[in-house]
Design a protein around this motif. Structure first.
Motif, short mmCIF file in Angstrom:
data_model
loop_
_atom_site.label_atom_id
_atom_site.label_comp_id
_atom_site.label_asym_id
_atom_site.label_seq_id
_atom_site.Cartn_x
_atom_site.Cartn_y
_atom_site.Cartn_z
N ASN A 168 13.37 -8.86 -15.26
CA ASN A 168 12.21 -7.99 -15.08
C ASN A 168 12.28 -7.16 -13.81
O ASN A 168 11.83 -6.03 -13.78
CB ASN A 168 10.92 -8.82 -15.05
CG ASN A 168 10.58 -9.39 -16.41
OD1 ASN A 168 10.92 -8.80 -17.43
ND2 ASN A 168 9.93 -10.54 -16.43
N TYR A 169 12.84 -7.75 -12.76
CA TYR A 169 12.88 -7.06 -11.46
C TYR A 169 14.26 -6.44 -11.29
O TYR A 169 15.12 -6.95 -10.60
CB TYR A 169 12.51 -8.04 -10.33
CG TYR A 169 11.05 -8.39 -10.36
CD1 TYR A 169 10.54 -9.26 -11.32
CD2 TYR A 169 10.15 -7.82 -9.46
CE1 TYR A 169 9.19 -9.54 -11.38
CE2 TYR A 169 8.80 -8.11 -9.51
CZ TYR A 169 8.33 -8.97 -10.47
OH TYR A 169 6.99 -9.25 -10.53
N ARG A 170 14.43 -5.28 -11.93
CA ARG A 170 15.73 -4.61 -11.95
C ARG A 170 16.05 -3.96 -10.61
O ARG A 170 17.13 -3.43 -10.43
CB ARG A 170 15.78 -3.53 -13.04
CG ARG A 170 15.31 -3.99 -14.42
CD ARG A 170 15.99 -5.24 -14.88
NE ARG A 170 17.42 -5.14 -14.77
CZ ARG A 170 18.29 -5.68 -15.61
NH1 ARG A 170 17.87 -6.34 -16.65
NH2 ARG A 170 19.58 -5.56 -15.43
N HIS A 226 6.04 -2.38 -5.55
CA HIS A 226 7.24 -2.91 -4.87
C HIS A 226 8.46 -2.90 -5.79
O HIS A 226 9.59 -3.00 -5.32
CB HIS A 226 6.99 -4.30 -4.24
CG HIS A 226 6.43 -5.34 -5.16
ND1 HIS A 226 7.20 -5.98 -6.09
CD2 HIS A 226 5.19 -5.87 -5.25
CE1 HIS A 226 6.44 -6.87 -6.73
NE2 HIS A 226 5.22 -6.83 -6.25
N MET A 227 8.25 -2.76 -7.10
CA MET A 227 9.39 -2.68 -8.01
C MET A 227 10.09 -1.33 -7.92
O MET A 227 11.18 -1.15 -8.45
CB MET A 227 8.93 -2.94 -9.45
CG MET A 227 8.39 -4.35 -9.65
SD MET A 227 7.44 -4.52 -11.18
CE MET A 227 8.73 -5.03 -12.30
N LYS A 249 0.81 -1.23 0.00
CA LYS A 249 0.00 0.00 0.00
C LYS A 249 0.84 1.27 0.00
O LYS A 249 0.28 2.36 -0.04
CB LYS A 249 -0.93 -0.02 1.21
CG LYS A 249 -1.95 -1.16 1.12
CD LYS A 249 -3.05 -1.00 2.12
CE LYS A 249 -4.25 -1.85 1.67
NZ LYS A 249 -5.29 -1.90 2.70
N ASN A 250 2.14 1.13 0.11
CA ASN A 250 2.97 2.33 0.00
C ASN A 250 3.93 2.15 -1.17
O ASN A 250 3.87 1.16 -1.89
CB ASN A 250 3.70 2.61 1.32
CG ASN A 250 4.81 1.60 1.60
OD1 ASN A 250 5.05 0.66 0.83
ND2 ASN A 250 5.49 1.76 2.71
N GLY A 251 4.80 3.12 -1.33
CA GLY A 251 5.78 3.04 -2.42
C GLY A 251 5.18 3.50 -3.74
O GLY A 251 3.96 3.64 -3.87
N ARG A 307 9.82 -0.60 3.41
CA ARG A 307 10.70 0.10 2.46
C ARG A 307 11.43 -0.80 1.47
O ARG A 307 11.99 -0.32 0.49
CB ARG A 307 11.69 0.99 3.22
CG ARG A 307 12.99 0.36 3.63
CD ARG A 307 14.00 1.42 4.05
NE ARG A 307 15.27 0.80 4.41
CZ ARG A 307 16.26 0.59 3.55
NH1 ARG A 307 16.14 0.96 2.28
NH2 ARG A 307 17.37 0.00 3.93
N VAL A 308 11.42 -2.12 1.74
CA VAL A 308 12.19 -3.06 0.91
C VAL A 308 11.22 -4.05 0.27
O VAL A 308 10.15 -4.31 0.81
CB VAL A 308 13.21 -3.80 1.81
CG1 VAL A 308 13.79 -5.02 1.12
CG2 VAL A 308 14.31 -2.85 2.26
N ALA A 309 11.59 -4.58 -0.88
CA ALA A 309 10.80 -5.66 -1.48
C ALA A 309 11.58 -6.96 -1.34
O ALA A 309 12.66 -7.11 -1.91
CB ALA A 309 10.52 -5.36 -2.95
#
Ligand SMILES: [Zn+2]
Length: 660
Positions: free
Chosen positions: A298-300, A109-110, A81-83, A155-157
């Motif tokens: 894809n997840y750079r 999250h990316m 819900k954030n980011g 703050r992190v994925a």
């Protein structure tokens, strides 16, 4: 109204910030225990339940399918819900056509720094799978309750792939036959007949040239003779054949019949002579390696990765396909002096003297030169400790293998990538008593047998019983049940001990990730013009009023921002800055372009790679973690102003501005 909104949000944020302290308690919405292995089936079941129970902080992503058609999953854990991501603020200039899904919008999250953890790449190393489940439970159950976990998940994925080789784990755990590689064919004989306790892998029989004798102290143990060792005792031959408790042979897929997924990646896959050196017909030819590689493409945002394996109780950092000299010394410093040091501290082992005194590294280098250490040790200034090393053989100057995933991630994707080999039974079994003495390995084997007698009711080891083998004749079957033999942490206390140590390590490493912030920003009117007056041009510090441009009211506005990386790691590895598929950090001034002229500074600007806050005297200098940016713009009427910082691996920060 416009001015009240931020205040209201601010007040709400304060209320929300205090809620976790008073109202939320530690909750395990999806119970999990570690008294037995989950296998592929139990793992997928758990992932689905966690994703259903925690929709606000998880997303279950199927990233591919195994050779035999089993889904490969990654569980993303982050506050959903954030980011934000840059494409929420800046429209693509060349929008794709409707219904073409090749460029889907980025998930929020990316836009956060990514931390990847992988479990079983080798199917028979399922301790790694269990560790992933343990970490998932810690993160989702600790969210909202534990301050550090909550702020990290915000703050992190996290991207956790408990099993990237489903067929190997299924055959190893559900079917009881250890399988390192993926599977190339399906054995119908095995389907639907799980053997949850593992099969009996050993048949021993008397043989004049046998390599084994029976241990004097514990006759259940087979002791291997040293080469050319003579003995007066009865010799035995021991062969591996997976049989159930009734002695029926269970044919299984053999490890050599699939592809070793961790030899199927593009870095160092070819030999020096340009021939295939890795496994598979070509790099990423296995569906498993393909799925993982595609995920990383894809997840750079991912900057950290650990591919967990067993066994040994140590960590490999890159590289294994090339010597240490192929790496940038700054990256080596972050690996060894930061991550390696912490890892060894968590294990409770002795950190190398050189790492504790990095300021004296030149002195240590000289000392290694005098002692005639190999050239890599001389250049680096220290020997690798047992617990933290590269897999490259520095003594013989030979690579460890071909096409390994962490070398690919390090060298081609700019990711701090590790392979931790879990499980050192001599250290990881709480309460294990190993007798002192010269026969260290034998004493350990005896202690393990005694320990499973006492703590597991002897259920991990099958007592030898007479068996007539169709080929070798009279003998006995028995020994360690396959799923407990040698290279996996025993369920219960030992597994929990291993998991807890490495959860601490991952928590620490995730905490190192860069953290992009806008620490200061302002928009200030320098000059106001009115309708009919000449417009403004700006050069250096000189403002010039010129004719012809200023139709309507305008203001000359100076926008400033300080962008800061508050995280310990830089926003790219040193290696990353040399790779053309990665980019430096970028700041945008997003506004109504029809009513704003950019006089000084363009709408988007590169600000380089922001350094981290880590300082290790002599090896990591620190600093360079701030960037000051200034724009001069001509503004007509009221316009929205927003600064958006987008760092590929450092996160995304947004600040709206009011012109004052
Ligand atoms: Zn392995």
């Amino acid at each position: 109204m416009k001015n009240q909104k931020p205040l209201l949000i601010h007040v709400l944020a304060i209320i929300v910030a205090f809620l976790p302290l008073t109202q939320l308690t530690a909750r395990q919405k999806v119970p999990i225990t570690f008294n037995k292995y989950h296998g592929y089936t139990g793992t997928v079941d758990y992932l689905k339940k966690v994703a259903a129970a925690h929709p606000d902080i998880t997303e279950l992503i199927q990233i591919g399918t195994s050779a035999l058609g089993r889904p490969i999953y990654v569980l993303a854990i982050s506050n959903m819900k954030n980011g934000t991501t840059i494409d929420k603020h800046v429209k693509l200039e060349n929008m794709r056509a409707e219904n073409v899904k090749n460029v889907p919008p980025m998930k929020t999250h990316m836009g956060k720094p990514g931390h990847y953890i992988s479990g079983a790449t080798h199917g028979n190393e399922y301790t790694a799978n269990e560790l992933c489940l343990y970490i998932i439970d810690k993160l989702v159950s600790g969210y909202g309750d534990d301050k550090d976990i909550t702020s990290l998940v915000d703050r992190v994925a996290f991207y956790i792939c408990p099993i990237d080789n489903p067929d190997g784990v299924f055959n190893s755990v559900e079917m009881g036959i250890p399988q390192r590689s993926n599977s190339m064919y399906r054995d119908k004989n095995l389907e639907g007949t799980p053997v949850p306790n593992g099969l009996i892998p050993q048949f021993r029989y008397k043989h004049a040239e046998g390599e084994f004798v029976i241990d004097d102290a514990d006759p259940r143990l087979m002791v291997r003779l040293r080469p050319n060792e003579t003995t007066t005792k009865q010799r035995y031959r021991v062969i591996t054949e997976y049989r159930d408790d009734a002695g029926n042979l269970r044919k299984g897929q053999l490890p050599s019949e699939g592809i070793d997924v961790n030899r199927n990646y593009p870095e160092g896959w070819w030999t020096e002579e340009g021939k295939p050196g890795g496994q598979g017909h070509y790099p990423t030819s296995s569906p498993e390696a393909h799925a993982i590689a595609e995920f990383f493409m894809n997840y750079r945002n991912i900057l950290n990765a650990n591919f967990y394996h067993t066994s040994g109780g140590f960590t490999y950092r890159p590289m294994g396909t090339a010597p240490n000299t192929a790496m940038h010394e700054t990256d080596i410093a972050y690996y060894d002096f930061v991550m390696g040091r912490k890892y060894i501290e968590i294990l409770g082992e002795q950190v190398p003297e050189e790492w504790l005194n990095p300021g004296r590294l030149e002195e240590f280098k000289a000392s290694h030169r005098e002692r005639g250490a190999n050239k890599y040790v001389q250049a680096r200034g220290y020997e690798f400790p047992y617990f933290w090393k590269s897999s490259y053989n520095e003594r013989t100057d030979q690579r460890y293998g071909y096409g390994m995933v962490i070398d690919w991630l390090h060298a081609q994707q700019g990711i701090y990538a590790l392979t931790t080999e879990l499980w050192n039974p001599a250290k990881d079994i709480p309460g294990l008593k190993v007798e002192e003495g010269p026969e260290r390995q034998l004493n350990l084997q005896r202690a393990l047998l005694r320990h499973q007698d006492e703590k597991y009711n002897g259920s991990l080891f099958v007592k030898w019983k007479p068996f007539k083998h169709p080929e070798h004749g009279e003998g006995e079957i028995g020994g360690w049940r396959s799923i407990y033999s040698s290279n996996n942490a025993w369920p219960g206390e030992p597994l929990l001990y291993v998991c807890e140590n490495h959860w601490k390590f991952e928590l620490y490493r995730a905490g190192l990730l860069p953290d992009i912030r806008i620490s200061q920003a302002s928009a200030r009117v320098i000059h106001t013009g009115t309708a009919g007056e000449p417009a403004v041009s700006y050069e250096g510090n000189i403002i010039t009023l010129t004719k012809g441009k200023g139709a309507g009211r305008y203001r000359l506005v100076e926008v400033t921002a300080t962008i800061e990386n508050a995280g310990a790691l830089p926003t790219q590895m040193a290696r990353g800055t040399t790779l053309t598929n990665l980019r430096e950090d970028v700041v945008w001034l997003v506004t109504d372009r029809k009513n704003v002229d950019f006089i000084e500074g363009s709408a988007w600007r590169r600000i380089g790679v922001l350094g981290g806050t880590t300082v290790v005297p002599g090896v990591i200098r620190g600093g360079n973690n701030k960037s000051e940016v200034k724009w001069m713009i001509g503004v007509k009427g009221d316009v929205p102003l927003k600064i958006v910082v987008t760092s590929q691996k450092g996160g995304t920060a947004v600040q709206e501005l009011t012109i004052k």
